[in-house]
Each structure stands twice: as structure tokens, then as C-alpha cells.
Scaffold this motif. Structure first.
Motif, PDB file in Angstrom:
ATOM      1  N   ALA B 278       0.843  -1.202   0.000  1.00  0.00           N
ATOM      2  CA  ALA B 278       0.000   0.000   0.000  1.00  0.00           C
ATOM      3  C   ALA B 278       0.872   1.244   0.000  1.00  0.00           C
ATOM      4  CB  ALA B 278      -0.914  -0.012   1.217  1.00  0.00           C
ATOM      5  N   LEU B 279       1.902   1.240   0.855  1.00  0.00           N
ATOM      6  CA  LEU B 279       2.804   2.390   0.913  1.00  0.00           C
ATOM      7  C   LEU B 279       3.514   2.579  -0.416  1.00  0.00           C
ATOM      8  CD1 LEU B 279       4.667   2.423   4.335  1.00  0.00           C
ATOM      9  CD2 LEU B 279       3.385   4.259   3.283  1.00  0.00           C
ATOM     10  N   ALA B 280       3.876   1.453  -1.066  1.00  0.00           N
ATOM     11  CA  ALA B 280       4.595   1.552  -2.335  1.00  0.00           C
ATOM     12  C   ALA B 280       3.716   2.199  -3.395  1.00  0.00           C
ATOM     13  CB  ALA B 280       5.051   0.171  -2.790  1.00  0.00           C
ATOM     14  N   ILE B 281       2.413   1.861  -3.388  1.00  0.00           N
ATOM     15  CA  ILE B 281       1.505   2.470  -4.362  1.00  0.00           C
ATOM     16  C   ILE B 281       1.411   3.966  -4.108  1.00  0.00           C
ATOM     17  CG2 ILE B 281      -0.909   2.575  -5.068  1.00  0.00           C
ATOM     18  CD1 ILE B 281      -0.999  -0.466  -4.527  1.00  0.00           C
ATOM     19  N   VAL B 282       1.259   4.333  -2.812  1.00  0.00           N
ATOM     20  CA  VAL B 282       1.194   5.760  -2.477  1.00  0.00           C
ATOM     21  C   VAL B 282       2.487   6.462  -2.904  1.00  0.00           C
ATOM     22  CG1 VAL B 282       1.068   7.387  -0.566  1.00  0.00           C
ATOM     23  CG2 VAL B 282      -0.423   5.417  -0.595  1.00  0.00           C
ATOM     24  N   ALA B 283       3.623   5.793  -2.660  1.00  0.00           N
ATOM     25  CA  ALA B 283       4.906   6.397  -3.030  1.00  0.00           C
ATOM     26  C   ALA B 283       4.989   6.630  -4.538  1.00  0.00           C
ATOM     27  CB  ALA B 283       6.055   5.495  -2.571  1.00  0.00           C
ATOM     28  N   GLY B 284       4.594   5.618  -5.311  1.00  0.00           N
ATOM     29  CA  GLY B 284       4.630   5.757  -6.768  1.00  0.00           C
ATOM     30  C   GLY B 284       3.731   6.885  -7.239  1.00  0.00           C
ATOM     31  N   LEU B 285       2.509   6.941  -6.680  1.00  0.00           N
ATOM     32  CA  LEU B 285       1.579   7.996  -7.088  1.00  0.00           C
ATOM     33  C   LEU B 285       2.117   9.369  -6.695  1.00  0.00           C
ATOM     34  CD1 LEU B 285      -1.846   6.356  -6.216  1.00  0.00           C
ATOM     35  CD2 LEU B 285      -1.002   6.991  -8.469  1.00  0.00           C
ATOM     36  N   THR B 286       2.770   9.455  -5.526  1.00  0.00           N
ATOM     37  CA  THR B 286       3.354  10.731  -5.104  1.00  0.00           C
ATOM     38  C   THR B 286       4.411  11.189  -6.096  1.00  0.00           C
ATOM     39  OG1 THR B 286       3.018  10.011  -2.837  1.00  0.00           O
ATOM     40  CG2 THR B 286       4.412  11.917  -3.165  1.00  0.00           C
ATOM     41  N   MET B 287       5.275  10.249  -6.503  1.00  0.00           N
ATOM     42  CA  MET B 287       6.315  10.599  -7.487  1.00  0.00           C
ATOM     43  C   MET B 287       5.693  11.140  -8.769  1.00  0.00           C
ATOM     44  SD  MET B 287       8.835   7.365  -7.574  1.00  0.00           S
ATOM     45  CE  MET B 287       9.234   6.440  -6.123  1.00  0.00           C
ATOM     46  N   VAL B 288       4.713  10.385  -9.289  1.00  0.00           N
ATOM     47  CA  VAL B 288       4.168  10.733 -10.601  1.00  0.00           C
ATOM     48  C   VAL B 288       3.347  12.016 -10.518  1.00  0.00           C
ATOM     49  CG1 VAL B 288       2.621   9.956 -12.405  1.00  0.00           C
ATOM     50  CG2 VAL B 288       4.196   8.361 -11.351  1.00  0.00           C
ATOM     51  N   ILE B 312       9.484  13.442  -2.396  1.00  0.00           N
ATOM     52  CA  ILE B 312       8.978  12.798  -1.178  1.00  0.00           C
ATOM     53  C   ILE B 312       8.589  11.359  -1.513  1.00  0.00           C
ATOM     54  CG2 ILE B 312       7.059  12.801   0.463  1.00  0.00           C
ATOM     55  CD1 ILE B 312       8.987  14.956   1.100  1.00  0.00           C
ATOM     56  N   GLY B 313       8.084  11.162  -2.749  1.00  0.00           N
ATOM     57  CA  GLY B 313       7.710   9.824  -3.178  1.00  0.00           C
ATOM     58  C   GLY B 313       8.896   8.857  -3.113  1.00  0.00           C
ATOM     59  N   TYR B 314      10.077   9.322  -3.505  1.00  0.00           N
ATOM     60  CA  TYR B 314      11.260   8.458  -3.448  1.00  0.00           C
ATOM     61  C   TYR B 314      11.572   8.055  -2.010  1.00  0.00           C
ATOM     62  CZ  TYR B 314      12.574   9.364  -8.292  1.00  0.00           C
ATOM     63  OH  TYR B 314      12.607   9.424  -9.643  1.00  0.00           O
ATOM     64  N   MET B 315      11.491   9.056  -1.105  1.00  0.00           N
ATOM     65  CA  MET B 315      11.797   8.742   0.297  1.00  0.00           C
ATOM     66  C   MET B 315      10.789   7.746   0.844  1.00  0.00           C
ATOM     67  SD  MET B 315      12.456  12.636   1.391  1.00  0.00           S
ATOM     68  CE  MET B 315      13.196  13.688   0.166  1.00  0.00           C
ATOM     69  N   LEU B 316       9.508   7.969   0.474  1.00  0.00           N
ATOM     70  CA  LEU B 316       8.466   7.055   0.927  1.00  0.00           C
ATOM     71  C   LEU B 316       8.692   5.665   0.346  1.00  0.00           C
ATOM     72  CD1 LEU B 316       6.067   7.637   2.724  1.00  0.00           C
ATOM     73  CD2 LEU B 316       4.642   7.637   0.690  1.00  0.00           C
ATOM     74  N   ALA B 317       9.200   5.624  -0.885  1.00  0.00           N
ATOM     75  CA  ALA B 317       9.489   4.326  -1.497  1.00  0.00           C
ATOM     76  C   ALA B 317      10.493   3.563  -0.639  1.00  0.00           C
ATOM     77  CB  ALA B 317      10.021   4.525  -2.908  1.00  0.00           C
ATOM     78  N   GLY B 318      11.522   4.271  -0.157  1.00  0.00           N
ATOM     79  CA  GLY B 318      12.498   3.621   0.711  1.00  0.00           C
ATOM     80  C   GLY B 318      11.847   3.049   1.956  1.00  0.00           C
ATOM     81  N   GLU B 325      18.784  -1.938   3.582  1.00  0.00           N
ATOM     82  CA  GLU B 325      19.396  -1.119   2.525  1.00  0.00           C
ATOM     83  C   GLU B 325      18.476   0.032   2.149  1.00  0.00           C
ATOM     84  OE1 GLU B 325      18.938  -4.484   2.046  1.00  0.00           O
ATOM     85  OE2 GLU B 325      20.950  -5.053   2.678  1.00  0.00           O
ATOM     86  N   ALA B 326      17.154  -0.263   2.090  1.00  0.00           N
ATOM     87  CA  ALA B 326      16.210   0.773   1.674  1.00  0.00           C
ATOM     88  C   ALA B 326      16.153   1.896   2.714  1.00  0.00           C
ATOM     89  CB  ALA B 326      14.826   0.170   1.481  1.00  0.00           C
ATOM     90  N   LEU B 327      16.207   1.540   3.999  1.00  0.00           N
ATOM     91  CA  LEU B 327      16.170   2.573   5.035  1.00  0.00           C
ATOM     92  C   LEU B 327      17.430   3.431   4.972  1.00  0.00           C
ATOM     93  CD1 LEU B 327      14.678   0.457   7.940  1.00  0.00           C
ATOM     94  CD2 LEU B 327      13.524   2.145   6.536  1.00  0.00           C
ATOM     95  N   ALA B 328      18.572   2.769   4.713  1.00  0.00           N
ATOM     96  CA  ALA B 328      19.810   3.527   4.537  1.00  0.00           C
ATOM     97  C   ALA B 328      19.689   4.464   3.341  1.00  0.00           C
ATOM     98  CB  ALA B 328      20.989   2.570   4.354  1.00  0.00           C
ATOM     99  N   ALA B 329      19.099   3.942   2.243  1.00  0.00           N
ATOM    100  CA  ALA B 329      18.930   4.757   1.044  1.00  0.00           C
ATOM    101  C   ALA B 329      18.033   5.948   1.328  1.00  0.00           C
ATOM    102  CB  ALA B 329      18.334   3.912  -0.080  1.00  0.00           C
ATOM    103  N   THR B 330      16.995   5.742   2.165  1.00  0.00           N
ATOM    104  CA  THR B 330      16.096   6.848   2.490  1.00  0.00           C
ATOM    105  C   THR B 330      16.852   7.958   3.211  1.00  0.00           C
ATOM    106  OG1 THR B 330      14.315   5.264   2.711  1.00  0.00           O
ATOM    107  CG2 THR B 330      13.937   7.445   3.621  1.00  0.00           C
ATOM    108  N   LEU B 331      17.682   7.578   4.185  1.00  0.00           N
ATOM    109  CA  LEU B 331      18.465   8.598   4.892  1.00  0.00           C
ATOM    110  C   LEU B 331      19.364   9.353   3.911  1.00  0.00           C
ATOM    111  CD1 LEU B 331      19.674  10.112   7.228  1.00  0.00           C
ATOM    112  CD2 LEU B 331      21.199   8.210   7.652  1.00  0.00           C
ATOM    113  N   PHE B 332      20.039   8.613   3.034  1.00  0.00           N
ATOM    114  CA  PHE B 332      20.915   9.253   2.045  1.00  0.00           C
ATOM    115  C   PHE B 332      20.099  10.209   1.185  1.00  0.00           C
ATOM    116  CE2 PHE B 332      23.573   9.848  -1.569  1.00  0.00           C
ATOM    117  CZ  PHE B 332      24.867   9.645  -1.127  1.00  0.00           C
ATOM    118  N   VAL B 414       8.799   2.868 -11.877  1.00  0.00           N
ATOM    119  CA  VAL B 414       8.174   4.186 -11.735  1.00  0.00           C
ATOM    120  C   VAL B 414       9.227   5.216 -11.331  1.00  0.00           C
ATOM    121  CG1 VAL B 414       6.524   5.520 -10.374  1.00  0.00           C
ATOM    122  CG2 VAL B 414       5.908   3.269 -11.195  1.00  0.00           C
ATOM    123  N   ALA B 415      10.120   4.827 -10.414  1.00  0.00           N
ATOM    124  CA  ALA B 415      11.159   5.759  -9.962  1.00  0.00           C
ATOM    125  C   ALA B 415      12.037   6.187 -11.131  1.00  0.00           C
ATOM    126  CB  ALA B 415      12.004   5.110  -8.865  1.00  0.00           C
TER     127      ALA B 415
END
Lengths: 130, 502
Positions: B278-288, B312-318, B325-332, B414-415
Motif C-alpha cells: 500500500a505504501l509503495a503504491i502511495v509512493a509511486g503515485l506521489t512521485m508521478v 517525497i515519493g522516493y523517500m516514501l518508497a524507501g 538497505e532501503a532505510l539507509a537509502a532513504t536517509l541518504f 516508476v522511480a
């Protein structure tokens, strides 16, 4: 008691939300103030209603006696009331400024920050002079 | 035994700007005095943030309890790698925005209360990053909101009043929803310290109340972060603020919402990471949604504001992927984004100075007449798109790599496509403002104060440094990601090692 209290909170929330959905800024401000008041009641209920003994530690005892009221939500509500008051006052000041500067309180007529599509056309033709 | 300045390291990044704000408010009559106060405060804030990061890197994360209370009874500040990094970037953006404001703001705007509000906002942002208490987090959000409204209406122009009302209504509603969620969670768990919640909440039986509390808290943070479909207030208001203010907003405010979601979802609601899809869908929609809005806007600041949503969508994707790795990527990504986005908004302010308008159609010729500024703009613009070797490339690489590793192929696609559209709108700014001949009667851009370029160069240098020497920051982010992925560490840090008194 709990049910009655919850019902009253729900009614307050409903009125607040209904007012916030209005297009009139003053009604929105009233809605914000009602809604934040309703949430303060939710915090109070989160600490359980019923106990009436003040949460004071008796002399010589290490902890409060059983059956005392929970002091934490009351402290939280106190903070939330002050913050809510500040927010409502700030919002009321904004509404006043909108009335003075924009001359309207109807959100449909407020297009200063986001011009409608007609006012923001595509690329300007080359002949346009500013 | 730690020295007093080590023991209180977590307090200064909040205490210094708040004290500076109080001092600047007292110097209301003297703009000169306020400027000095801001300058000294920002310098001290930079030192305090460096001290904090140094202590966290040297001794590891630590928690500081206030007033002699042992956590979880009292208020606690927690400085782990995530918080320390964000505090340092906040100080950096504060310094850059302060330098820009010094050269750009008119006296009238400074008399309008810029200095105390700006410093208090920085203090509130740092407070939100450092606090280990959920209700305290709410209080910092409110302080951010109030100071942000004050900064938005610095000129009292009709557009600003209109933008501030849009901003205020949605965000006030957001904090009310957040407060309701916090109240319900307190009713269930009986505690508000994040570490204690992390211990208690995962053990609670599933109940409607818990689900509603979770939904309210996430919705509150979502509004603050500008997540689809709750983002409309952001491009409606950010572009009305003066550029220095807009840069600080764009860099910091939405990212506090992302930080809070990151903290809560990893520590208190680790089960919710199962909601990844669900979060991934929201993240993708936020990006687009963000990037499409940017493609249709012609005001440079509105293009950039829509890009905040997209990023913000990219961060949410993380967060949605949720692996270490994804959480580390979000911080970066958050660190990279704060620096780059603040820089782009400062550059927009310079474009306005040179062209007399934020409207890209009325602008032009900057490449030929102001090549240095064009080069300085190119750094954050290309970094936002994700061109190597700039910081954005590594940030996107880490996110996309984590997505592929976790089999989120659709999200990664999507990213990548969003990056392409980002390139489109950045090249729109580039070709309209920099390449094309100006369409106005004025053949040459107006002159502007050279001091305006100093903060842009500073942030650009940081972007370049992160890009060229990415390895240390990636290592740091990996360590932070490992901390986040294992909430037991956070609990142990606060509840067992909490220093009762600094």
C-alpha cells in the motif's frame, strides 16, 4: 458515562468537521477551534475517566495511592489547550488579513496564490511584450 | 566521565536557536542587532551540530533525559545517526538561507519578524529530529507550523495571505489528526516515550483502536510530508514566500514529516512495514503526481515545489520497501534532497533578481550573460535529476537498487521513469531561463548582488562533495539503516543507557 462522553466528543468533532468543510473562512476558523477542543476531550478520555482522587503522594508514601486520577493526560490537555488557543488566534488573524487584503472570505474567490488555468496560459507567443 | 559539553550535546542544537529567537525578538527595534543575533546563532548552531555528529560517530548513539527523570518517565532526547545527520544538514541549510536572506531581504521584511521566526523554526525542526517523545514531537510540529505561517506572510501581500491560509488550514487539520492519533495511542499503550512505545505497542493485540490510532498518526505525518493525495497545499503556498524562506521550507519542513514517519514506522509500528505494498503504491503515485504537476507549471518556484512532492515519493518508497538497505537509502536521499532542494529555491530567487520575474516565459539569456550563475545552477539541477557523479545519482541508485533487491520491480520502474520526467522539467527551466534569448524588451539580465551566489556555491559544493566522496556517507547511512531496522537497539539505547542528568 464513558459512552455519553464519547458521544458528546463525536458530536463536537462532527460539527467541527462540518464547519471546516464550509467555503466561508470564519466558519472554517470556528470549525478548527471546535475540532481542537473535541480532540482535547479525546486526550482526557484516553487517560480513563472515573477516578476523582487527586494524584498526590501522601507523606511518607513512595507512590500515589490506588484509584487516583491519571495526571499525564491532564498535563497533555493543558499543553494542547494552550497550543490550540494560539493556533485559533493565529488563524483568526489570517482570516482578518484575508478580509482586508483580498476583500473576500469566500474561498472560491481566493485565487491570488493559485491563478486559474485561464490566467496561466501555455508558452507565451513570441510577439508578447510585457 | 564525559565532559559537560559532551553530555549536553543533544540539547544545544535546539537550545541555541530558541535562545537566539528569543534574543532577536527582544531586539525588535534594531534590524542591525537582529542580524548580528542571527549570524552568531547560526554560527553556534553549526558548531553545536558538528559536536553532536562528532559525539555520535565517536561514542555511538546516546540518549539524554531531562530534569533528572529516568526514561521513560521524563522527556528524553535521542541522538542516533539518523537524527544527528539531519541536525547537521538543518544547520547547513539554516546557514545558507541565513546568508541569502542577509543579501536578499529588504529591511521591511526583516522588521516583519524574519529573524526570530526563522531561528525558532530551525529550533523546532531540530527538536522534532532529536526528541524521543511522541507528544513532544507534536509540540515541535506545532511550533514549526506557527513559525512557518509567520514566515509565509512576511510581506503581507495578498498572494502570501492566500497561500498562508491554504497552508494553515490543511496543516492545522494535520496536527489535529496527529494529536487525535497520539491520544488514542496513549490510551492503548499508557506511555508516550518512543522507546517505551516501541516495546509496548508491537505486543498489543490487534484492535480497531490501534488501527485508527495508526491511521491518524500516519495521515498526520502524510499531510506534513506532502504525500499523495494530501499534497495540494504545498505547491499552493511555498511559492509565495521570499526565496530564503522558501528554501528553508523546501529543504526542511516536509522532511520532518518523512523523518517522523520513518521513525514511527520502523520503531513503533514495525508490523506496518508489512503494509509495504500500500505504501509503495502511495509512493509511486506521489512521485508521478508531483512530477506531472511540475511539467505543467511555468512559475519556476511552482515547478520546484511540485518536485518536492515528487521527491517525497522516493523517500516514501524507501520506507515502503523497508529493508535495511532501503532505510539507509532513504536517509541518504533525505540528506541529498534537503541540500539540493534548498539550493534550487535560492537559485530561483537569483533568477527572479536577474529577470524581474519568476515566470520562466519572461526570462532568458542567463547562460550567455551570467555563466557563473548558470554553472552554479547546473549542479543542483543535474543532481536533482540524478546525473552522476552528483549526490542525486547515488541517492537514486541506492533506492532503485534496494527496490530491485526486494522485488519491488514496479516501484523501481516508476522511480526511473519519474527521473526522466524530472529531467524534462529541469531542462525546461534550463532552456527557458538560461538558453533562450529573452523575449522581453530588456536584452540583458538585470545586475544582482554577488553575495547571493555565496550560499548557492556553498550548498553546491556540499552536493559535489557528497557525490564525489559518497562512500563515507553511504557507510554512515548503512549503519543508520541497520539501527532503524532493529528497533530493539533503539529501545535498549533509551531505556537502559539513558543518562539521567546531564
Amino acid at each position: 458515562m464513558n459512552l455519553l462522553y464519547a458521544l458528546a466528543t463525536a458530536i463536537l468533532c462532527g460539527i467541527g468537521l462540518y464547519l471546516m468543510l464550509s467555503r466561508h473562512l470564519v466558519r472554517m476558523a470556528l470549525g478548527v477551534s471546535l475540532l481542537s477542543a473535541a480532540i482535547n476531550l479525546v486526550i482526557l478520555q484516553a487517560g480513563r475517566l472515573g477516578a476523582v482522587l487527586p494524584p498526590l503522594v501522601a507523606e511518607g508514601a513512595a507512590t500515589v495511592a490506588a484509584g487516583t486520577a491519571n495526571p499525564v493526560p491532564q498535563a497533555l490537555v493543558l499543553t494542547a489547550i494552550v497550543i490550540g488557543l494560539a493556533l485559533v488566534a493565529l488563524f483568526a488573524a489570517l482570516v482578518l488579513a484575508a478580509w482586508i487584503k483580498l476583500g473576500t472570505l469566500d474561498t472560491r474567490a481566493m485565487r491570488a496564490a493559485e491563478p486559474t488555468a485561464a490566467a496561466e496560459p501555455g508558452p507565451a507567443p513570441d510577439a508578447v511584450k510585457p | 566521565m564525559t565532559a559537560w559539553w559532551q553530555a549536553t550535546a543533544a540539547f544545544w542544537p535546539v537550545g541555541i536557536p530558541l535562545a537566539g529567537a528569543a534574543f532577536a525578538a527582544m531586539l525588535r527595534g534594531s534590524v542591525q542587532g537582529q542580524r548580528r543575533t542571527t549570524g552568531i546563532t547560526l554560527a553556534l548552531l553549526g558548531l553545536a551540530s558538528l559536536l553532536l555528529v562528532w559525539r555520535v560517530v565517536a561514542d555511538g548513539p546516546f540518549a539524554t533525559g531531562f530534569g533528572g527523570w529516568v526514561p521513560p518517565l521524563g522527556l528524553v532526547f535521542v541522538a542516533d545517526r539518523l537524527s544527528a545527520a539531519l541536525v547537521l544538514v538543518t544547520a547547513l541549510v539554516g546557514i545558507a538561507a541565513g546568508l541569502f536572506a542577509r543579501a536578499d531581504l529588504r529591511r521591511r521584511q526583516e522588521r516583519g519578524g524574519f529573524h526570530p521566526l526563522f531561528l525558532a523554526m530551525l529550533g523546532a525542526v531540530n527538536g522534532a529530529f532529536l526528541t524521543g517523545d511522541l507528544f513532544n514531537l507534536y509540540v515541535w510540529f506545532e511550533l514549526m507550523l506557527v513559525t512557518a505561517i509567520g514566515l509565509l506572510v512576511l510581506d503581507r501581500r495578498p498572494t502570501q495571505i492566500d497561500g498562508a491560509i491554504r497552508y494553515a488550514l490543511v496543516n492545522v487539520f494535520g496536527t489535529i489528526v496527529l494529536l487525535a492519533g497520539i491520544a488514542l495511542l496513549y490510551g492503548l499503550a499508557g506511555t508516550l516515550t518512543l522507546a517505551d512505545l516501541a516495546r509496548v505497542v508491537p505486543a498489543l493485540p490487534a484492535s480497531p483502536a490501534l488501527a485508527i490510532a495508526f491511521a491518524f498518526i500516519v495521515a498526520g505525518f502524510g499531510i506534513k510530508a506532502g504525500v499523495f493525495p494530501l499534497y495540494a497545499w504545498l505547491p499552493a503556498s511555498y511559492h509565495t514566500a521570499p526565496p530564503a524562506v522558501a528554501a528553508a521550507f523546501a529543504g526542511l519542513l516536509t522532511k520532518v514529516g518523512v523523518y517522523a514517519a520513518l521513525r514511527l514506522l520502523t520503531a513503533v509500528f514495525p508490523g506496518a512495514l508489512g503494509l509495504g505494498d500500500a505504501l509503495a503504491i502511495v509512493a509511486g503515485l506521489t512521485m508521478v503526481a508531483g512530477v506531472l504537476g511540475a511539467a505543467s507549471a511555468w512559475d519556476m518556484r511552482r515547478v520546484l515545489a511540485f518536485h518536492i512532492v515528487s521527491q517525497i515519493g522516493y523517500m516514501l518508497a524507501g520506507i515502503a520497501i523497508g529493508t535495511r538497505e532501503a532505510l539507509a537509502a532513504t536517509l541518504f536521499y533525505v540528506v541529498h534532497h534537503i541540500v539540493v532542494k534548498a539550493n534550487l529555491f535560492l537559485a530561483a530567487g537569483v533568477v527572479n533578481r536577474a529577470c524581474g520575474s519568476y515566470d520562466l516565459r519572461l526570462c532568458g539569456g542567463l547562460m550567455r550573460e551570467r555563466p557563473w550563475f548558470a554553472a552554479l545552477f547546473a549542479v543542483p539541477a543535474l543532481s536533482l535529476v540524478g546525473v552522476p557523479p552528483l549526490s542525486g545519482f547515488w541517492a537514486k541508485l541506492l533506492i532503485v537498487d534496494a527496490a530491485f533487491r526486494a522485488d519491488h520491480v514496479a516501484l523501481a520502474t516508476v522511480a526511473l521513469l519519474t527521473s526522466l520526467l524530472t529531467l524534462y522539467s529541469m531542462s525546461k527551466i534550463w532552456s527557458e531561463a538560461f538558453w533562450k534569448m529573452p523575449r522581453t524588451g530588456r536584452p540583458r539580465p538585470r545586475p544582482f548582488d554577488g553575495r547571493l551566489l555565496l550560499p548557492i556555491g556553498l550548498l553546491g559544493a556540499v552536493t559535489l562533495t557528497i557525490g564525489l566522496f559518497a562512500e563515507p556517507l553511504v557507510q554512515f547511512a548503512r549503519a543508520a539503516g541497520a539501527d532503524l531496522a532493529d528497533p530493539a537497539r533503539y529501545v535498549a539505547l533509551v531505556l537502559s543507557r539513558g543518562e539521567a542528568r546531564p
